[in-house]
Design a protein around this motif. Sequence first.
Motif, short mmCIF file in Angstrom:
data_model
loop_
_atom_site.label_atom_id
_atom_site.label_comp_id
_atom_site.label_asym_id
_atom_site.label_seq_id
_atom_site.Cartn_x
_atom_site.Cartn_y
_atom_site.Cartn_z
N ALA A 1 0.83 -1.21 0.00
CA ALA A 1 0.00 0.00 0.00
C ALA A 1 0.86 1.26 0.00
CB ALA A 1 -0.93 0.00 1.21
N GLU A 2 1.95 1.23 0.77
CA GLU A 2 2.84 2.39 0.83
C GLU A 2 3.53 2.62 -0.51
OE1 GLU A 2 6.73 4.00 3.35
OE2 GLU A 2 5.74 2.11 3.90
N ASN A 3 3.98 1.53 -1.15
CA ASN A 3 4.67 1.65 -2.43
C ASN A 3 3.75 2.11 -3.55
OD1 ASN A 3 7.08 0.81 -1.27
ND2 ASN A 3 6.83 -1.33 -1.87
N ASN A 4 2.47 1.85 -3.38
CA ASN A 4 1.51 2.22 -4.42
C ASN A 4 0.63 3.40 -4.02
OD1 ASN A 4 1.48 0.00 -6.77
ND2 ASN A 4 1.96 -1.01 -4.83
N ALA A 5 1.08 4.15 -3.01
CA ALA A 5 0.28 5.29 -2.54
C ALA A 5 0.08 6.33 -3.63
CB ALA A 5 0.96 5.92 -1.32
N PHE A 6 1.05 6.43 -4.55
CA PHE A 6 0.94 7.44 -5.61
C PHE A 6 -0.23 7.17 -6.54
CE2 PHE A 6 3.50 4.03 -7.32
CZ PHE A 6 3.10 3.92 -8.65
N LYS A 7 -0.78 5.95 -6.52
CA LYS A 7 -1.91 5.61 -7.39
C LYS A 7 -3.25 5.98 -6.77
CE LYS A 7 0.37 1.65 -9.59
NZ LYS A 7 0.27 0.19 -9.84
N ARG A 8 -3.24 6.34 -5.49
CA ARG A 8 -4.51 6.63 -4.83
C ARG A 8 -5.04 8.00 -5.25
NH1 ARG A 8 -1.92 4.87 -0.08
NH2 ARG A 8 -2.06 6.95 0.81
N GLU A 9 -6.34 8.09 -5.29
CA GLU A 9 -7.00 9.35 -5.64
C GLU A 9 -7.34 10.14 -4.38
OE1 GLU A 9 -10.45 8.45 -7.91
OE2 GLU A 9 -9.36 7.27 -9.40
N LEU A 10 -7.21 11.44 -4.46
CA LEU A 10 -7.66 12.30 -3.37
C LEU A 10 -9.19 12.30 -3.35
CD1 LEU A 10 -5.25 15.29 -3.93
CD2 LEU A 10 -5.21 13.74 -1.98
N PRO A 11 -9.79 12.29 -2.19
CA PRO A 11 -11.26 12.29 -2.13
C PRO A 11 -11.84 13.62 -2.57
CG PRO A 11 -10.33 12.56 0.06
CD PRO A 11 -9.16 12.28 -0.86
N ASP A 12 -13.02 13.56 -3.15
CA ASP A 12 -13.74 14.76 -3.55
C ASP A 12 -14.84 15.06 -2.53
OD1 ASP A 12 -12.43 15.55 -5.87
OD2 ASP A 12 -13.59 14.19 -7.12
N THR A 13 -15.22 16.31 -2.43
CA THR A 13 -16.37 16.66 -1.61
C THR A 13 -17.64 16.23 -2.33
OG1 THR A 13 -16.71 18.83 -2.61
CG2 THR A 13 -15.10 18.70 -0.79
N PRO A 14 -18.76 16.09 -1.63
CA PRO A 14 -20.03 15.80 -2.31
C PRO A 14 -20.35 16.80 -3.41
CG PRO A 14 -20.27 15.42 0.03
CD PRO A 14 -18.90 16.04 -0.15
N MET A 15 -20.00 18.07 -3.21
CA MET A 15 -20.22 19.09 -4.24
C MET A 15 -19.39 18.78 -5.48
SD MET A 15 -21.56 21.98 -5.29
CE MET A 15 -22.12 22.98 -3.89
N GLU A 16 -18.11 18.44 -5.27
CA GLU A 16 -17.23 18.13 -6.40
C GLU A 16 -17.69 16.87 -7.12
OE1 GLU A 16 -13.17 20.04 -4.46
OE2 GLU A 16 -13.71 17.94 -4.13
N GLU A 17 -18.11 15.86 -6.36
CA GLU A 17 -18.59 14.63 -6.97
C GLU A 17 -19.83 14.90 -7.83
OE1 GLU A 17 -19.29 11.90 -3.83
OE2 GLU A 17 -17.18 11.31 -3.63
N CYS A 18 -20.73 15.73 -7.33
CA CYS A 18 -21.94 16.05 -8.07
C CYS A 18 -21.61 16.79 -9.35
CB CYS A 18 -22.87 16.89 -7.19
SG CYS A 18 -24.40 17.41 -8.03
N LYS A 19 -20.76 17.79 -9.27
CA LYS A 19 -20.40 18.56 -10.46
C LYS A 19 -19.65 17.69 -11.46
CE LYS A 19 -20.32 23.22 -8.47
NZ LYS A 19 -19.50 24.43 -8.18
N GLY A 20 -18.74 16.86 -10.96
CA GLY A 20 -17.99 15.98 -11.86
C GLY A 20 -18.90 15.00 -12.58
N ARG B 1 -9.58 18.56 -16.37
CA ARG B 1 -10.06 19.10 -15.10
C ARG B 1 -11.05 20.22 -15.39
NH1 ARG B 1 -8.02 18.48 -10.19
NH2 ARG B 1 -5.95 17.86 -10.90
N VAL B 2 -12.16 20.19 -14.70
CA VAL B 2 -13.20 21.20 -14.89
C VAL B 2 -12.85 22.43 -14.06
CG1 VAL B 2 -15.65 21.72 -14.71
CG2 VAL B 2 -14.91 19.40 -15.28
N HIS B 3 -12.34 23.45 -14.72
CA HIS B 3 -11.88 24.68 -14.07
C HIS B 3 -10.75 24.37 -13.08
CE1 HIS B 3 -14.55 27.80 -15.66
NE2 HIS B 3 -15.43 26.84 -15.78
N GLU B 4 -10.11 25.39 -12.59
CA GLU B 4 -8.98 25.22 -11.68
C GLU B 4 -9.44 24.57 -10.38
OE1 GLU B 4 -10.14 27.95 -13.03
OE2 GLU B 4 -8.57 29.32 -13.68
N GLY B 5 -8.80 23.48 -10.03
CA GLY B 5 -9.14 22.82 -8.77
C GLY B 5 -10.43 22.05 -8.80
N GLY B 6 -11.07 21.96 -9.96
CA GLY B 6 -12.33 21.24 -10.05
C GLY B 6 -12.10 19.75 -10.20
#
Length: 207
Positions: free
Chosen positions: A94-113, A171-176
């Motif tokens: 898990a540590e060696n493959n941490a770079f493959k993990r995705e950062l979580p999105d907020t419910p707002m970001e998930e909805c817009k995405g 990416r939808v807009h900066e930081g989206g």
Amino acid sequence: MTPRRARAAALFVSALLALTGCGTTVTTGSGGPGPSGSPSASPSVDYAALAREAAVRHDRDHPEIAARCAGRATALPPAPGATTGTDPEANKYAENNAFKRELPDTPMEECKGAAHAERIRAALTGAGKTVPHTEAQLRTALEGLGYTVGPGAIVADAATPDSGRLWFQLRVHEGGPCVGGQLHDPVRIETHGSYMEGGCWQPKGGH
């Protein structure tokens, strides 16, 4: 500072640490060393203000999606842990493959995405539509929908570039949210969080 901008700041710091760890010297600020010989301090960045401006631009450009996702929570869920349990081998993997993990999105970001993924899918693959078969066609279609298609956003089958085997990430807009997928069978267009080391494409290797 919003959660996503806070993560952006953390990723920026991580990138600086990664660069210095690889033997690259990073100097901040526009001026040279001060009287004491230390680099001059760089101006601070108001990430919260940048996030607000990006959100305003998004909602202005996509009012139907803004209305659809209005009221969704903006709190960030906890990031996935670096380990999976008490198994040392599993933890090491898990540590060696941490770079493959995705950062979580907020419910707002998930909805817009998800709304953007649905919009793109309908425009590219809906009834009566001709699915793009070349990088140029896909770029034209995405830009026609109002998305910024930067360098490396589209990948075509190198062996047979006219085969219609296309992948894209944007990416939808900066930081989206990140939206991407493949246009060949089976067609898949979805939203996801950016990766731990930044960007919307899954990295091929860690630092």
